[in-house]
Design an enzyme around this catalytic site. Sequence first.
Site, PDB file in Angstrom:
ATOM      1  N   GLN A   1     -47.645 -25.860 120.930  1.00 61.46           N
ATOM      2  CA  GLN A   1     -48.144 -25.229 122.146  1.00 61.46           C
ATOM      3  C   GLN A   1     -49.477 -25.849 122.545  1.00 61.46           C
ATOM      4  OE1 GLN A   1     -50.087 -21.390 121.582  1.00 61.46           O
ATOM      5  NE2 GLN A   1     -48.897 -20.557 123.263  1.00 61.46           N
ATOM      6  N   GLY A   2     -49.520 -26.506 123.698  1.00 65.08           N
ATOM      7  CA  GLY A   2     -50.768 -27.103 124.184  1.00 65.08           C
ATOM      8  C   GLY A   2     -51.416 -26.197 125.219  1.00 65.08           C
ATOM      9  N   TYR A   3     -52.102 -25.183 124.747  1.00 63.28           N
ATOM     10  CA  TYR A   3     -52.762 -24.230 125.653  1.00 63.28           C
ATOM     11  C   TYR A   3     -54.283 -24.345 125.527  1.00 63.28           C
ATOM     12  CZ  TYR A   3     -48.660 -21.308 126.992  1.00 63.28           C
ATOM     13  OH  TYR A   3     -47.477 -20.812 127.508  1.00 63.28           O
ATOM     14  N   SER A   4     -54.815 -23.871 124.380  1.00 60.61           N
ATOM     15  CA  SER A   4     -56.280 -23.776 124.216  1.00 60.61           C
ATOM     16  C   SER A   4     -56.970 -25.125 124.317  1.00 60.61           C
ATOM     17  CB  SER A   4     -56.625 -23.204 122.840  1.00 60.61           C
ATOM     18  OG  SER A   4     -56.125 -21.909 122.700  1.00 60.61           O
TER      19      SER A   4
ATOM     20  N   GLU B   1     -43.060 -10.262 125.941  1.00 66.74           N
ATOM     21  CA  GLU B   1     -43.337 -10.338 124.517  1.00 66.74           C
ATOM     22  C   GLU B   1     -42.581  -9.276 123.757  1.00 66.74           C
ATOM     23  OE1 GLU B   1     -47.597 -10.654 124.245  1.00 66.74           O
ATOM     24  OE2 GLU B   1     -47.253 -11.087 122.123  1.00 66.74           O
TER      25      GLU B   1
ATOM     26  N   SER C   1     -51.191 -25.670 116.456  1.00 69.25           N
ATOM     27  CA  SER C   1     -50.525 -25.625 115.148  1.00 69.25           C
ATOM     28  C   SER C   1     -49.341 -26.574 115.173  1.00 69.25           C
ATOM     29  CB  SER C   1     -49.950 -24.252 114.833  1.00 69.25           C
ATOM     30  OG  SER C   1     -50.750 -23.223 115.287  1.00 69.25           O
TER      31      SER C   1
END
Lengths: 381, 393
Positions: free
Chosen positions: B126-129, B244, B161
């Site tokens: 996941q490339g978010y932060s 979710e 991660s």
Amino acid sequence: MENAEKQMLRESLERFAREKGGMERRLQWSSSELGFDPSSWRQFAENGWLGAMFAEQYGGFGGGAAAMAIIMESIGYGLLLEPYLACVVLGGGMIERIGTEHQKQQLLGKMIDGEIRLALAFAEPRSGYDLGNCKTLLSKSGEGYVLNGQKIAVVNGDSVDTFLVTARIARGSVDRNRLVIAVVPRAANGVTVSGYATVDGLRGCNLGLSGVRVDVNDVLGDSTVSIDSLEALENTIDSATTAVCAEALGAMSALLAVTVDYLKTRKQFGRPLADNQALQHRVVDMYIALEESRVLVADAVRALEGASPAECRSAVSAAKVQVGSACRLLGQEAVQLHGAIGTTAEYVAGSYFKRLTVIGSLFGNRSWHLRRFMQQEQKEV
Amino acid sequence: MDIAMSSEDRAFVEDVRIFISEHLPAGVASKVSNDQLLEKDDYLVWQQALGRRGWLAYTWPVDAGGPGWSVIRQFLFESLCAEMNCPPIVGFGTKMAGPIILEFGTDWQKARFLEPIRKSTEWWCQGYSEPSAGSDLAALSTQAARVGDKYVVNGQKIWTSWAHHADWMFCLVRTSREDRPQKGITFLLIDMRSPGVEVKPILSIDGTHSYNSVFLTDVEVPVGNRIGEEGLGWSVAKFLLAHERLDNSSAGFIKRALKKLRAAAEATGYMEDPIFISTLGEVKVRLRALELLGMTVLAAVSEGKAIGPEVSAIKIRSSELFQLVLELTFEVAGYQALPYDEDLLLGRAMVPAFSPGYAALAATKYFNRRSVSIFGGTTEIQKNIIAKRVLGF
């Protein structure tokens, strides 16, 4: 120690901590062969810090527990690796309390000069924190003794040449069950050292003792008299407990400063995290816990310098109870308030957090010291 | 804590139990049980076995290849996996990229990506932060410039991660600056083998490596890898938040940790200590409350109701309780918890070198799991959600 002398000692330690301390150096030296920089240890010796606690006749300057606390606080603040606790407080302290004059000159004097290093081996696989719970046995054998048992968590024991090992005199002797301290060279037959890094970046070892020959003169104390060193051991551990509490003060005060700074600098949602009152209040809680710790540690130092054994136990346990809570609060909160970066190895908060966590478990945890504190209180009633 | 199971549910539980005992290698179960670090292969062997059975993407609709399990069965499956020491499913594919592609993806994207996710033959991250965009994700600034039929991406993602194992990254990038930061964000799928993608490890305080920085330098991403419309990526990301689920694995992890705490307390005599017994009592009361809160959510979802912000309370208490149990285990282990057994931690050795099993990794586990109250939405953010949406502040 005069206030001026204390101030000078404090300033020189703080300078040392600034120059030789910090996280990068800690990470660099903690994986070295000894786990610390031997030239720094030599500096400790040259500056007279190894003797600061002890009487002048052994090369010290009679600074007692006050000097010890000043040095340990800087070790905490600077994340220093030097084995002052192991060598000076535990090892040196034990010899000072029950060694004969000859033993003091030999062992204490040489430790203060930086010639030898010592480690006190007292914890055992099943002992918990009870010092009297010692199953290592010293059995009479010919003119001397034979030592059998296992020790764990020997602080900085992985690299010393000389162990001080607690043991009980075995049955069959008029001194049976008395606790004594045997001086055991690492190289002696039957000694197995299992060295390791500890989870907070320091060093330790487990010790196996199998038929190790111990000469009568290698038991600390006057061999012509019946020795029971349990009380002296308890006093040494009380001193070490106070020492790590002082170390924790240094670590916590650094952690508090780093956390305040981070909250003021880090921006999210267009403003510094510090703008959130909820976060400010949490840091205030950290500050108050630190101040409560400070005064109780000072009280423990005062007690060690002349109060009765009962008062010492009470003051030291009170300090450890409070410091245990504070270490937990400040360590956990500092990591949490830093967010993700607080969980990384390269950021300083983690190093302080790990050391504070371990300090909580050294020489008795919160519930053990609460019990001991209450036992003292009940005796007074 | 037993939920009311029908006889079919009971048979289902038996099927799952048999499947796990047949397909989970004992060595992997051992590592999980000992809190040792798992390798990519450990996760893959388990996930691919589940994938072959059609059980990996267990929350997907049947027409997308999901097994069609009721919410109760999903709960039972998660509990049993936790109890039987299965590796936690790495959900970036099945729980994030997959549902997003199912909801917003083009036919080509569905055909290309869904099956490898279902079978765990492709690994996602996941490339978010970003360094300046954590809780404030909308502040992200990784740019994507449209050049012909490609986007050219420049920037840095952090706390990714598994980026070091991943084949693909789903990524939020900025394609334009508008009046509000949530506008102008675009959702891209990036091939981790693209030139210009550089993954750098971030070591955690326990000495293990899970998180990474991902540096993106002139990375070319075909327009066909964009999910949804350009500039509307924020609503794609929000879809996940709105849909979710409550993963019951956390209660399972707490129970497993509690078993270890109990074993440690018995080995060290703490089970005779009144202070410890009372602390253990408090932990059990809190666990009971947590499980019942989970049941309440389960019941609501079975009735077709959407889950609301009360899930934040469960997340907060769940992470706190888990952290507490680990902390207590470290305390109870005393001096035996002090050695750092790196070989055991990293799975290079299967037997502790210095301390009994209950103590050997107690410290590193405690240190490592400080992250559960931070990643995936900090406790502070969860409290803000409750404050705003439940209490109306």
